[in-house]
Design an enzyme around this catalytic site. Structure first.
Site, PDB file in Angstrom:
ATOM      1  N   TYR A 293       0.828  -1.220   0.000  1.00  0.00           N
ATOM      2  CA  TYR A 293       0.000   0.000   0.000  1.00  0.00           C
ATOM      3  C   TYR A 293       0.856   1.261   0.000  1.00  0.00           C
ATOM      4  O   TYR A 293       0.497   2.279  -0.604  1.00  0.00           O
ATOM      5  CB  TYR A 293      -0.990  -0.028   1.177  1.00  0.00           C
ATOM      6  CG  TYR A 293      -2.167  -0.918   0.840  1.00  0.00           C
ATOM      7  CD1 TYR A 293      -2.182  -2.263   1.221  1.00  0.00           C
ATOM      8  CD2 TYR A 293      -3.209  -0.440   0.051  1.00  0.00           C
ATOM      9  CE1 TYR A 293      -3.212  -3.099   0.848  1.00  0.00           C
ATOM     10  CE2 TYR A 293      -4.253  -1.269  -0.333  1.00  0.00           C
ATOM     11  CZ  TYR A 293      -4.247  -2.605   0.063  1.00  0.00           C
ATOM     12  OH  TYR A 293      -5.266  -3.431  -0.337  1.00  0.00           O
TER      13      TYR A 293
ATOM     14  N   HIS B 298     -14.899   1.801  -0.989  1.00  0.00           N
ATOM     15  CA  HIS B 298     -13.817   0.875  -0.647  1.00  0.00           C
ATOM     16  C   HIS B 298     -12.732   1.563   0.165  1.00  0.00           C
ATOM     17  O   HIS B 298     -11.617   1.055   0.280  1.00  0.00           O
ATOM     18  CB  HIS B 298     -13.211   0.259  -1.917  1.00  0.00           C
ATOM     19  CG  HIS B 298     -14.138  -0.733  -2.563  1.00  0.00           C
ATOM     20  ND1 HIS B 298     -13.959  -1.192  -3.845  1.00  0.00           N
ATOM     21  CD2 HIS B 298     -15.264  -1.346  -2.112  1.00  0.00           C
ATOM     22  CE1 HIS B 298     -14.930  -2.043  -4.148  1.00  0.00           C
ATOM     23  NE2 HIS B 298     -15.737  -2.148  -3.117  1.00  0.00           N
TER      24      HIS B 298
END
Ligand code: BV8
Ligand code: ZN
Length: 295
Positions: free
Chosen positions: A75, A151
């Site tokens: 990420y 999301h």
């Protein structure tokens, strides 16, 4: 504008504009194709992220429990790319739907209702939010309330202990991410609640707990599902922009709108085989088709 042949859907811009002008409850569902023009990788199809990375080991709660170092580095890398990216013409075209002058020009019917367009994005790059920056303050604040990041957002973190969430665009989130080569980072050096110079307090937001990316992983319930379900009930026009309609529950939204008599307009670059049942299909890069069609 390339015309379509595979479905009964229309690609007639004026016919779409006539439907848009009489719509009373418009929703846009956006996917990774919306940000492709900003240089952000899509997930599937050519060059897709999941072609080279395994979502089971990177985008599930189990993966994070087993190896938070690997998940965080995945990420962090994407977060840096998103930080360098800018909203494209498609993000701005959707943002302009929040400007009353633009909105009431293309959809006069909306003057009678209080449900301005809702933007539901599956994307975690925050580009749709940043596209609102150019709007007048009051319009921007209202538009932010009608932008649902179902999301989550790659710039938001959530503490796995006290659940404190925080959105930050600073980089890197911790000094362990300063080095670029992939390595096994000790959990104590991963992003912590209250930052690296944690002082040992147990306060909410400074408890020292391990932070996680505040995104919705597979098997987790997406954000805003109650509001989304309610708004879908009344939606008479759904714009589906740059999504393969693979991931549920978002992949089911178009069928829900159709079942209630609403219309669906797809903006995609590829073959619409998965977009069966669409009333309109506009093939091409949405960073070109959306500004043209929304005029
Ligand atoms: C849920 C965030 C229950 C992280 C993502 C087994 C176990 C558990 C769950 C499941 C299971 N089997 C199935 C499921 C359900 C699962 C699912 O749907 N799996 C799929 C793979 C079958 N869903 C879930 O787990 C969801 N949660 O079901 O909870 C529940 C639900 C409701 C109520 C109660 C309980 C959670 C799903 C969210 C997962 N998180 N990402 C991260 O990003 O790292 S998924 C990921 O896919 C992204 O969010 C992405 O947005 C999303 C969808 O992908 P797309 O956006 O469509 O992108 P894609 O690349 O696929 O397509 C791009 C499109 O753009 C293409 O059509 C392309 O042609 C087009 N395009 C490209 N360039 C352009 C363009 N178009 C226009 N212009 C261009 N320039
Ligand atoms: Zn905490």
């Amino acid at each position: 504008m390339p015309s379509t042949s595979q479905t009964a859907a229309s690609s007639d811009i004026q016919a779409f504009r006539d439907v848009l002008a009489s719509s009373k409850s418009i929703i846009t569902l956006a996917g990774a194709g919306l940000s492709a023009g900003s240089g952000i990788q899509t997930y599937r199809g050519g060059g897709g992220l999941w072609n080279t990375h395994d979502a089971d080991y990177l985008a599930t709660p189990q993966a994070f429990k087993e190896n938070p170092s690997r998940v965080w580095q995945f990420y962090h890398t994407r977060r840096e790319i998103c930080l360098q990216s800018q909203p494209n013409a498609a993000h701005h075209a959707l943002a302009s739907l929040s400007e009353p002058s633009t909105l009431f020009r293309i959809t006069p019917s909306l003057k009678e209702t209080s449900s301005p367009p809702l933007l539901i994005t599956q994307n975690i790059d925050s580009l749709s939010l940043r596209a609102l920056d150019g709007l007048p303050p009051a319009v921007k604040t209202a538009a932010e309330g009608r932008l649902l990041e179902m999301h989550g957002c790659i710039f938001s973190t959530r503490c796995t202990s006290c659940q404190h969430t925080q959105r930050t665009y600073s980089s890197p989130l911790c000094s362990a991410f300063l080095s670029t080569e992939e390595r096994d980072i000790p959990i104590s050096e991963l992003p912590r609640c209250g930052g690296e110079n944690w002082s040992g307090s147990n306060r909410y937001g400074k408890c020292g707990g391990l932070l996680r990316p505040d995104v919705v992983w597979f098997g987790e319930i997406p954000n805003h599902m109650g509001e989304i379900a309610q708004r879908l009930n009344w939606c008479d026009l759904l714009l589906v922009v740059g999504t393969s309609s693979t991931v549920y529950p978002a992949a089911g939204f178009a069928a829900t709108v159709k079942a209630r008599g609403g219309k669906v307009a797809v903006f995609d670059i590829e073959n619409p085989k998965d977009h069966v049942g669409a009333d309109f299909i506009f093939l091409g890069p949405c960073e070109e088709t959306l500004p043209e069609v929304l005029g």
